[in-house]
Design an enzyme around this catalytic site. Structure first.
Site, PDB file in Angstrom:
ATOM      1  N   GLU A 182     -25.247 -36.799 -21.323  1.00  0.00           N
ATOM      2  CA  GLU A 182     -24.877 -36.220 -22.616  1.00  0.00           C
ATOM      3  C   GLU A 182     -23.367 -36.144 -22.823  1.00  0.00           C
ATOM      4  OE1 GLU A 182     -27.112 -32.698 -22.105  1.00  0.00           O
ATOM      5  OE2 GLU A 182     -28.894 -33.490 -23.089  1.00  0.00           O
ATOM      6  N   LYS A 193     -22.264 -36.641 -16.919  1.00  0.00           N
ATOM      7  CA  LYS A 193     -22.817 -35.303 -16.724  1.00  0.00           C
ATOM      8  C   LYS A 193     -23.866 -35.270 -15.628  1.00  0.00           C
ATOM      9  CE  LYS A 193     -25.555 -31.660 -18.892  1.00  0.00           C
ATOM     10  NZ  LYS A 193     -26.312 -31.222 -20.085  1.00  0.00           N
ATOM     11  N   GLN A 194     -24.765 -36.260 -15.640  1.00  0.00           N
ATOM     12  CA  GLN A 194     -25.943 -36.181 -14.778  1.00  0.00           C
ATOM     13  C   GLN A 194     -26.518 -37.574 -14.539  1.00  0.00           C
ATOM     14  OE1 GLN A 194     -28.259 -33.575 -17.256  1.00  0.00           O
ATOM     15  NE2 GLN A 194     -29.165 -35.236 -18.419  1.00  0.00           N
ATOM     16  N   TRP A 232     -36.965 -33.410 -22.675  1.00  0.00           N
ATOM     17  CA  TRP A 232     -37.409 -34.462 -21.750  1.00  0.00           C
ATOM     18  C   TRP A 232     -37.623 -33.890 -20.357  1.00  0.00           C
ATOM     19  CZ3 TRP A 232     -33.998 -38.022 -18.501  1.00  0.00           C
ATOM     20  CH2 TRP A 232     -32.832 -37.365 -18.079  1.00  0.00           C
ATOM     21  N   ASP A 233     -37.081 -32.690 -20.117  1.00  0.00           N
ATOM     22  CA  ASP A 233     -37.209 -32.061 -18.807  1.00  0.00           C
ATOM     23  C   ASP A 233     -38.664 -31.988 -18.360  1.00  0.00           C
ATOM     24  OD1 ASP A 233     -34.867 -31.248 -20.302  1.00  0.00           O
ATOM     25  OD2 ASP A 233     -34.388 -29.898 -18.650  1.00  0.00           O
TER      26      ASP A 233
END
Length: 1211
Positions: free
Chosen positions: A454, A524-525, A322-323
């Site tokens: 994640e 995580k993010q 997906w980056d």
């Protein structure tokens, strides 16, 4: 105030100059005299790479990678490097430089005999080529031969490719091979071939003969999956072209890349360096904008670029995630939409595998894999099964990228002929099949998914981010269905509008998933905050702020770089600039490794290197955070929040692409500052709402970009401290606002603001007391004036009193104030009066209640805002309170701007099959012929101002230009209106009017006075003759703000640049006639983005298109004589062209609006054609037309003395 300048420019750019390798202080070169080491070896992890989207290699590394070349399911296939050889000399100096402006890595070695310059680059001219351009320059005296020995590390083997040494000659070596494993037998039946041609290295080294002062060598490597293509490119570089020409061509093409789009920063060279290198590292893994190579299928961007991923576990093995769509794609789309389409083409090319993936799990449509390589099947390694099974949001991320592409380009051909429509429809189909209905909640859910966070392994239910991208995916399919003819079932729409979003009503936060604990969960993010941006999910500012404040401290401190970029964008959006800047710096400073600005995935330097996912987040913080850019389906918005980071004083975004137009956006850091004081607590006569008023104004000003100071219930000392602290922050060219709510008094002809400890006890002379214990307004104004600010605004919401019954305003209050230069003073009531402190919303005083309604409206001048407030307060209080304003402003002042280019806004709304409702609405005139403000007399032209929701009408026989605001029946005269005449303030039968935004003025064709005049939009006083002695008809202005005027008598159209005395003929000028190089009584004109001119050739009953620089025109409508057949026109009078090149004509004599699509033999009737008449589906002479930003069509109905609006028929 943040100054935003938007330029619409042509395709011609100033070239970005390539800096010489020695120029180490350049913002495009990164140099060092010592390469980074890891012990005794080179630290390849932080060395830069060269690439061109087809090939890439880290300099000095032993591996080359080719896009799309994978060995099995594990990793990129390693090709042995032909560039990793070294010079064996004792050098007295060395310099290693990455030049990002030219895509060249250079090495310079020197001793007392020779200077060696080696330049390594991946050719932009032919993508199959990797080149080493070497120059030896003699330093020793002539007469001795110089030999530079080289260390040859030739390797012809690979763990991933079975190579055979097919050919070896003195001119080239050919390696021929195939990968050892296939990725998937269903979608890849054979191993992948690769052919490597390269120049053999001279065993005895490089030489300068006795008499030579310099010599150039070119070592060529050519790699491709097609042998003939690899050989052709090799031959070109070794036989057909000279080394310096090849180098020059490569540099020229990189110049073209930068001239197509780049960001300039003033005031912060270090930030400029970060931006330049960031773009380089992404662009070097994308195909060139201009190449002589045949087109190749692009196989995606990996988080570690094309230069890594040859070993299992290294740089995610070169897989795409997906980056690509979420992090790298948005910034590329703005500047390089062609490359953005290449990124989407990768997903479309692998659609068969996506359909297989969906069926494999029992669903419909296209389900994209979490990790993708060559074939599109999921290649997520066995160590990470949760990604393969549950990280479904990638399918929504790809659909959202398609949404952005359609919004930015309006490319209907991509939808219809390049499977873009299928991508959108089939991803929506997947989400519709994945959602289930919860009968208890009576909402749809998406269960068993892993969100972007994640750490939420193995899976959760109702990821709020996943549900959002699913809903947007279905909505997009419905949005484009009118073009794709793919009808979206009602059930899908029900799912999109009724998906369950976990939400905590007590804290007003979105929850990451069902059961998420806001108090003690680590993530995580970035996840939930992505709803605000990039998804732009509808939510209140309160919820947006709550989400940012809740999730930022929950995020792992060692989280990836792009996370902090998203928080920075969010806090910038909400006006918390300190927090935004802190997170912006955090997003890049600790992730970048010197000396070549190589990004690492983590702050500690571990994980993936050349981490362009982080690079993408960083660039988004620049463009969408500080730049305030928002790409909506129907418009492109620019809304900078009033702040630039660190030392930057100006941002310029060169070459933003939108719907075929090209924009330059400049943002200056002229800051908006405000001091806001509210006082309730007085010893005598306390007030109730002043602190609320001050607090609410403080909040909303922060939101629209003000740097604010707030003081509540201030004593005299505190008041003075707030003033002095505020004054110290004011800089030259700032916009300054001061607001006071509380008690005030006048003392003679002086006005004073009373602090909270003002306690006059009537036993002394108040004249002396007030001077000592209150704040003189002149004291504040002088301090502000001395700082030489650009604009100063003073809002005095005082002179309040508290009574149980409502009385007529008392004869107390402030005395009038003479404003300083470029200032605005507003009293909340008439000077000399005081007002009852009352509220209708139980929180704010009447003045503030109404100010809050208007102050954050985009594109509203502050004086317009204040006039709206005055009108509303007067109405609300039955005339008892009448605010008062005194102004010395000379220009319009906007607190917030939303600059949408009108010619662009129609975008996707209009296409060749668009229909409009056949019965119009009268929005101006229609009350018979006359000169009253609700009447028109033979109107001939219309100009729509989308920014201000107004239209301008050339009211020909009333000799005036009228402005009609949206929703009003009475217009106002903005030019002329003084009868026939040739005075500067008079007009005589005006035939056309257009807006000149740069000069904030109207340009008018004053036909009978034979002149072009300019009227200020601010008043009906400042007039200027632009062109005189011209038989003028229609007007147009191009993207360079050059003016075009048709001359009906000379049968020509001229273009007038700034300062022109005569203009240049750009159409006609060859006498009256009906040949292609002639015109007969040209009237209205239109200029498109390519500077083609469309001319109403009225008496030839046709529309002519003259390309830029053409000697004759092309008939694009009519031209078959006078008549009413679909191939004919009858004295056409108005023309406009949409973004697809479809021509719309006001066919006056036939009382209809015609559309002529490119290449059509005949036109089609889109409105009218029902005979002469006054019904709402009839016209009596159609003489002009225009679109607004929603795609509604406006028609000037000449003999009915009215303007009709026809809404788009979306049914």
């Amino acid at each position: 105030m943040m100054l935003l300048v938007l330029w619409l420019i042509s395709l011609k750019f100033i070239l970005v100059q390539t800096a010489p390798v020695e120029q180490s202080n350049s913002t495009t070169t990164f140099s060092t005299d010592k390469l980074p080491m890891d012990g005794s070896s080179l630290d390849y992890r932080i060395l830069p790479y060269i690439g061109n989207g087809h090939l890439a290699t880290v300099v000095y590394n032993d591996v080359i990678y080719m896009n799309g070349l994978y060995n099995g399911t594990s990793h990129r296939a390693c090709i042995p490097s032909t560039l990793n050889w070294q010079f064996k000399i004792n050098s007295s100096s060395s310099l290693y430089t990455l030049n990002v402006s030219s895509g060249i890595f250079s090495e310079i070695l020197e001793n007392d005999k020779v200077r060696i310059e080696r330049r390594l680059f991946a050719s932009q001219e032919y993508t199959e080529l990797l080149l080493a351009h070497v120059v030896l320059i003699r330093k020793a005296p002539i007469g001795t031969k110089i030999v530079v020995p080289i260390e040859v590390n030739e390797n012809t083997t690979s763990d991933d490719i079975d190579f055979t040494n097919a050919t070896r000659t003195s001119q080239y070596v050919l390696l021929s091979g195939k990968t050892r494993e296939i990725e998937n037998s269903q979608f890849q039946t054979e191993s992948l071939p690769v052919f490597v041609y390269y120049t053999p290295l001279p065993i005895h080294g490089l030489e300068l003969d006795e008499e030579e002062t310099n010599r150039t060598y070119l070592f060529v490597t050519s790699i491709d999956g097609n042998q003939s293509i690899a050989k052709q490119s090799f031959d070109y570089a070794t036989i057909e072209q000279q080394p310096d020409a090849i180098l020059a061509s490569h540099i020229s093409r990189w110049n073209d890349v930068w001239s197509n789009g780049h960001i300039d920063i003033e005031g912060d060279d270090e930030l400029q360096r970060q931006i330049n290198s960031a773009f380089y590292y992404i662009l070097s893994s994308l195909p060139p904008l201009s190449t002589k190579s045949k087109p190749k299928q692009f196989y995606g961007l990996s988080p570690g670029t094309l230069s890594w991923g040859g070993h299992e576990g290294e740089a995610y093995s070169g897989h795409s995630f997906w980056d690509m769509e979420t992090w790298m794609y948005p910034s590329i789309l703005l500047f390089y939409p062609i490359l953005a389409k290449e990124m989407l083409s990768y997903r479309i090319a692998l659609s068969d595998a996506a359909a297989y993936n969906a069926r494999l799990f029992g669903y419909e449509g296209w389900r994209y894999p979490w990790e993708s390589a060559r074939t599109g099947i999921d290649v997520t390694p066995d160590c990470c099964p949760t990604g393969r099974l549950y990280e479904l949001h990638i399918t929504g991320d790809i659909a959202f990228a398609a949404r952005q592409y359609i919004a930015a380009t309006g490319n209907q051909d991509w939808l219809l002929n390049e499977l873009g429509g299928e991508l959108i429809y089939e991803t929506a189909r997947f989400w519709a099949s994945r959602a289930i209905y919860n009968t208890d909640r009576k909402q749809y859910e998406i269960l068993s998914v892993l969100p972007p966070d994640e750490d939420a392994e193995p899976f959760k239910n109702n990821s709020v981010y996943t549900n959002a991208v699913a809903s947007l995916s279905i909505q997009l399919a419905n949005y484009v269905s009118c073009i794709t003819n793919k009808t979206v079932p009602q059930k899908w729409l029900d799912i999109a509008s009724n998906l369950y979003f976990p939400f905590d009503n007590s804290t007003q936060d979105y929850l990451e998933y069902d059961g998420f604990n806001l108090k003690n969960t680590t993530i995580k993010q970035a996840d939930v905050v992505l709803l605000g941006f990039p998804l732009m999910w509808q939510m209140s500012d309160v919820v947006r702020r709550n989400d940012l404040l809740a999730y930022e401290p929950l995020t792992r401190t060692d989280g990836p770089a792009m996370t902090w970029s998203m928080y920075s964008i969010g806090f910038t959006e909400l006006g918390d600039f300190d927090k935004a800047d802190q997170l912006f710096r955090r997003s890049y400073q600790s992730y970048i490794r010197s000396p070549f600005n190589v990004w690492t995935e983590t702050q500690q330097g571990v994980g993936t290197v050349n981490f362009i996912t982080g690079v993408g987040g960083f660039l988004q913080a620049i463009l969408f955070g500080y730049g305030g850019i928002r790409l909506e389906l129907n418009q492109l918005e620019f809304n900078p929040r009033g702040h630039l980071p660190d030392q930057a004083t100006k941002f310029t975004f060169h070459g933003i692409k939108y719907q075929g137009f090209i924009f330059d956006l400049t943002i200056n850091s002229n800051i908006k500052r405000a001091l806001i004081i509210g006082i309730n607590k007085y010893p005598c006569h306390p007030l109730h709402y002043c602190c609320n008023d001050a607090t609410d104004l403080h909040t909303i000003l922060q939101h629209i970009g003000f740097d604010t100071f707030l003081g509540l219930d201030c004593s005299l000392d505190e008041f003075l401290h707030q003033i002095n602290r505020f004054i110290e922050t004011i800089e030259h060219d700032d916009l300054v606002l001061f607001y006071f709510a509380g008690h005030s008094k006048h003392n003679g002809d002086e006005n004073y603001l009373l602090p909270s400890n003002y306690e006059y006890n009537y036993r002394i002379d108040e004249h002396d007391y007030i001077i000592q214990y209150a704040i003189n307004i002149k004291y504040i104004m002088k301090k502000v004036y001395d700082r030489q600010c650009r604009i100063s605004i003073y809002l005095f919401d005082c002179c309040r009193y508290v009574r149980r019954t409502r009385l007529i305003s008392r004869n107390e209050g402030l005395v009038p104030i003479i404003p300083q230069l470029k200032s605005l003073i507003v009293f909340s009531c008439t000077p000399g009066k005081s007002i009852l402190e009352e509220t209708q919303n139980n929180r704010n005083g009447c003045f503030m209640e109404n100010l809050l309604k208007y102050i954050s409206m985009p594109n509203k001048d502050i004086e317009e805002i204040i006039m709206n407030v005055i009108d509303n307060v007067n109405l609300q209080t039955d005339g008892l309170q009448l605010p008062h304003r005194i102004s010395s402003l000379t220009n319009k002042v906007y607190f917030i701007t939303n600059n949408n280019q009108e010619k662009v806004i129609c975008s996707m709304n209009i296409h060749k099959n668009t229909k409009w409702k056949q019965y119009g609405t009268t929005i101006a005139g229609g009350n018979g012929q006359g000169s009253e403000l609700h009447q028109l007399s033979l109107p001939v032209s219309i100009c729509i101002d989308n920014n201000n929701q107004a239209i301008y009408v050339a009211d020909c026989y009333n000799c005036r230009i009228m402005e009609f605001k949206c929703g009003t029946t009475n217009g106002q005269v903005v030019a002329g209106g003084y009868g026939y005449g040739n005075r500067i303030d008079q007009l005589n039968r005006p035939s056309d009017v257009i807006i000149d935004r740069k000069n904030d003025s109207l340009i008018i064709s004053d036909q009978e006075n034979k002149r072009i005049v300019r009227y200020s939009c601010r008043n009906n006083i400042n007039q200027q003759i632009v062109i005189s002695n011209i038989d003028c008809g229609g007007l147009a202005m191009d993207n360079n703000e050059d003016l075009y005027v048709s001359n009906w008598k000379k049968n020509e159209v001229r273009r007038w640049k700034q300062g022109d005395k005569k203009g240049t003929i750009v159409a006609g000028g060859n006498g009256k006639g009906n040949h292609l190089h002639q015109l007969d009584s040209p009237t209205y004109i239109f200029v498109d983005r390519d500077y083609s001119i469309y001319v109403l050739d009225t008496c030839n009953h046709r529309v002519m298109k003259w390309l830029d620089g053409a000697k004759q025109g092309i008939v694009v409508a009519g031209g078959q004589g006078q008549g009413d057949r679909l191939t004919q026109l009858y004295r056409p009078q108005g023309v406009i062209v949409d973004h697809m090149g479809n021509v719309y004509v006001a066919d006056s004599g036939n009382n209809r609006i015609m559309r002529w699509c490119e290449g059509d033999k005949e036109g089609s009737i889109v409105l009218g054609g029902n005979g002469w008449g006054q019904q709402t589906n009839q016209f009596s002479g159609t003489v002009n037309l225009s679109f607004d930003k929603e795609g509604n069509l406006f028609v000037v109905d000449y003999y009915n003395h009215r303007i009709q609006r026809f809404e788009m028929d979306i049914d």
